[in-house]
Design a protein around this motif. Structure first.
Motif, short mmCIF file in Angstrom:
data_model
loop_
_atom_site.label_atom_id
_atom_site.label_comp_id
_atom_site.label_asym_id
_atom_site.label_seq_id
_atom_site.Cartn_x
_atom_site.Cartn_y
_atom_site.Cartn_z
N ASP A 139 0.86 -1.18 0.00
CA ASP A 139 0.00 0.00 0.00
C ASP A 139 0.89 1.23 0.00
O ASP A 139 1.66 1.46 0.93
N MET A 140 0.79 2.00 -1.06
CA MET A 140 1.54 3.25 -1.16
C MET A 140 0.55 4.39 -1.20
O MET A 140 -0.47 4.31 -1.90
N GLN A 141 0.85 5.43 -0.47
CA GLN A 141 -0.05 6.56 -0.42
C GLN A 141 0.03 7.33 -1.74
O GLN A 141 1.09 7.74 -2.18
N GLY A 142 -1.11 7.49 -2.40
CA GLY A 142 -1.19 8.23 -3.64
C GLY A 142 -0.94 7.41 -4.89
O GLY A 142 -1.04 7.93 -5.99
N VAL A 143 -0.56 6.13 -4.75
CA VAL A 143 -0.28 5.29 -5.92
C VAL A 143 -1.09 4.00 -5.78
O VAL A 143 -1.00 3.30 -4.78
#
Length: 85
Positions: A23-27
């Protein structure tokens, strides 16, 4: 980009989409993987259509001579006229 690069794009896209749970923030990695797979498939189809156009049929080097048409000249290769015997 060759066929190998397209296959690598498809493989990396499939790994990002189906084999990771990062989980990557913004991607959105699932969307990035799907985009990479689509680009790889477009590349494979483009490469195969270009490779199909590059195939050239080479005509035979010796002409076909019809025995009933004496006005056609035969190609002499040095062996069939008795000099090489």
């Amino acid at each position: 980009m060759g066929l190998g690069g397209c296959i690598i794009l498809i493989a990396v896209g499939a790994i990002l989409t189906f084999a990771t749970d990062w989980d990557m923030q913004g991607v959105n990695l699932d969307l990035v993987g799907i985009i990479l797979m689509i680009v790889g498939l477009i590349g494979v189809s483009t490469f195969s259509s270009i490779a199909r156009r590059r195939r050239v049929v080479v005509p035979p080097t010796t002409p076909v001579v019809d025995e009933q048409a004496p006005h056609i000249h035969q190609r002499r290769d040095g062996y069939s006229d008795g000099y090489g015997v």
